[in-house]
Design a protein around this motif. Structure first.
Motif, PDB file in Angstrom:
ATOM      1  N   TYR A 126       0.804  -1.210   0.000  1.00 29.94           N
ATOM      2  CA  TYR A 126       0.000   0.000   0.000  1.00 29.94           C
ATOM      3  C   TYR A 126       0.845   1.273   0.000  1.00 29.94           C
ATOM      4  CZ  TYR A 126      -3.017   3.718   1.654  1.00 29.94           C
ATOM      5  OH  TYR A 126      -3.673   4.911   1.788  1.00 29.94           O
ATOM      6  N   ASP A 127       1.973   1.248   0.730  1.00 32.66           N
ATOM      7  CA  ASP A 127       2.659   2.514   0.959  1.00 32.66           C
ATOM      8  C   ASP A 127       4.107   2.569   0.478  1.00 32.66           C
ATOM      9  OD1 ASP A 127       3.703   0.765   2.834  1.00 32.66           O
ATOM     10  OD2 ASP A 127       3.761   2.257   4.440  1.00 32.66           O
ATOM     11  N   ARG A 128       4.518   1.617  -0.317  1.00 29.98           N
ATOM     12  CA  ARG A 128       5.904   1.616  -0.802  1.00 29.98           C
ATOM     13  C   ARG A 128       5.936   1.484  -2.322  1.00 29.98           C
ATOM     14  NH1 ARG A 128       9.693   2.434   3.204  1.00 29.98           N
ATOM     15  NH2 ARG A 128       8.980   1.539   5.145  1.00 29.98           N
ATOM     16  N   THR A 129       7.024   1.996  -2.884  1.00 29.56           N
ATOM     17  CA  THR A 129       7.299   1.853  -4.302  1.00 29.56           C
ATOM     18  C   THR A 129       8.717   1.331  -4.430  1.00 29.56           C
ATOM     19  OG1 THR A 129       5.797   3.659  -4.853  1.00 29.56           O
ATOM     20  CG2 THR A 129       7.437   3.063  -6.516  1.00 29.56           C
ATOM     21  N   VAL A 130       8.915   0.384  -5.328  1.00 29.18           N
ATOM     22  CA  VAL A 130      10.231  -0.199  -5.558  1.00 29.18           C
ATOM     23  C   VAL A 130      10.833   0.434  -6.804  1.00 29.18           C
ATOM     24  CG1 VAL A 130      11.478  -2.319  -6.134  1.00 29.18           C
ATOM     25  CG2 VAL A 130       9.609  -2.390  -4.493  1.00 29.18           C
ATOM     26  N   LEU A 131      12.076   0.859  -6.692  1.00 26.74           N
ATOM     27  CA  LEU A 131      12.834   1.338  -7.837  1.00 26.74           C
ATOM     28  C   LEU A 131      14.013   0.400  -8.019  1.00 26.74           C
ATOM     29  CD1 LEU A 131      11.826   4.138  -6.167  1.00 26.74           C
ATOM     30  CD2 LEU A 131      12.689   5.068  -8.287  1.00 26.74           C
ATOM     31  N   GLU A 132      14.174  -0.112  -9.227  1.00 29.39           N
ATOM     32  CA  GLU A 132      15.294  -0.992  -9.566  1.00 29.39           C
ATOM     33  C   GLU A 132      16.204  -0.257 -10.533  1.00 29.39           C
ATOM     34  OE1 GLU A 132      14.151  -4.709 -11.260  1.00 29.39           O
ATOM     35  OE2 GLU A 132      12.661  -5.110  -9.715  1.00 29.39           O
ATOM     36  N   PHE A 133      17.489  -0.290 -10.251  1.00 30.60           N
ATOM     37  CA  PHE A 133      18.490   0.343 -11.097  1.00 30.60           C
ATOM     38  C   PHE A 133      19.437  -0.743 -11.595  1.00 30.60           C
ATOM     39  CE2 PHE A 133      16.964   3.392  -7.996  1.00 30.60           C
ATOM     40  CZ  PHE A 133      16.574   4.450  -8.810  1.00 30.60           C
ATOM     41  N   HIS A 134      19.423  -0.979 -12.896  1.00 24.36           N
ATOM     42  CA  HIS A 134      20.218  -2.044 -13.506  1.00 24.36           C
ATOM     43  C   HIS A 134      21.445  -1.447 -14.189  1.00 24.36           C
ATOM     44  CE1 HIS A 134      17.065  -5.176 -13.029  1.00 24.36           C
ATOM     45  NE2 HIS A 134      16.288  -4.115 -13.004  1.00 24.36           N
ATOM     46  N   ALA A 135      22.616  -1.958 -13.824  1.00 30.21           N
ATOM     47  CA  ALA A 135      23.882  -1.512 -14.401  1.00 30.21           C
ATOM     48  C   ALA A 135      24.742  -2.739 -14.662  1.00 30.21           C
ATOM     49  CB  ALA A 135      24.589  -0.557 -13.438  1.00 30.21           C
ATOM     50  N   PRO A 136      25.788  -2.609 -15.471  1.00 30.58           N
ATOM     51  CA  PRO A 136      26.674  -3.762 -15.713  1.00 30.58           C
ATOM     52  C   PRO A 136      27.256  -4.344 -14.424  1.00 30.58           C
ATOM     53  CG  PRO A 136      27.152  -2.007 -17.270  1.00 30.58           C
ATOM     54  CD  PRO A 136      26.154  -1.453 -16.281  1.00 30.58           C
TER      55      PRO A 136
END
Length: 138
Positions: free
Chosen positions: A81-91
Motif C-alpha cells: 500500500y505505501d511503498r514503491t520499488v525502484l530498480e536500477f540495472h547496471a553492468p
C-alpha cells in the motif's frame, strides 16, 4: 519562481542481509529538462564510494506508483500500500530500493506545479535552441 525542485527521501536498500538499511537519496527535477527526473545516492551508499545519479522519465516514476513500469535500466513498481520499488540495472549489478509512495507523490505534485504533466514541450524555446546550434556550427 524557482526552476529546480529537490526533495530528499528515505530509501531502503534491499540487500542480501536481513536488515534493510536506510539511505538518504535525493529526487531532482529541473524545468529546463522537463521530461526527466534524477535520483542521486550519496557516496557512502554505493559500492564504488562515489555519488551515483540516475536519470529517468518523470512519467515512468508516476506510472510506476500504480503498476510495474520500465523495461530498461530503471524499473518502478508498487509494493504494498505505501511503498514503491525502484530498480536500477547496471553492468556492475542491480540496486533495488524501497521508497515511501507518499514521498514520491509529494515530489511529483511539486514538479507538476512547476511544469504540468503533458505540457513539458512548452518549456522549450526552439528558436533560441536552434540559434545556439547554428552559432556553434559556424
Amino acid at each position: 519562481m524557482s526552476t529546480v525542485i529537490e526533495q530528499t527521501v528515505e530509501a531502503r536498500l534491499v540487500a542480501a542481509a536481513p536488515r534493510m538499511p536506510s539511505i538518504p537519496a535525493t529526487f531532482h527535477y529541473d524545468r529546463r529538462d522537463p521530461f526527466a527526473v534524477r535520483m542521486t545516492f550519496p557516496a557512502p551508499a554505493t559500492l564504488e564510494g562515489v555519488e551515483v545519479c540516475w536519470t529517468f522519465a518523470r512519467d515512468l516514476l508516476a506510472a510506476g506508483l500504480h503498476e510495474p513500469e520500465g523495461h530498461g535500466d530503471v524499473r518502478v513498481r508498487p509494493y504494498g500500500y505505501d511503498r514503491t520499488v525502484l530498480e536500477f540495472h547496471a553492468p556492475e549489478g542491480t540496486a533495488v530500493v524501497h521508497v515511501r509512495s507518499e514521498q514520491i507523490r509529494r515530489f511529483l505534485s511539486a514538479t507538476s506545479e512547476l511544469v504540468p504533466a503533458g505540457l513539458e514541450h512548452l518549456q522549450f524555446d526552439l528558436d533560441r535552441d536552434l540559434a545556439e546550434l547554428m552559432r556553434d556550427a559556424c
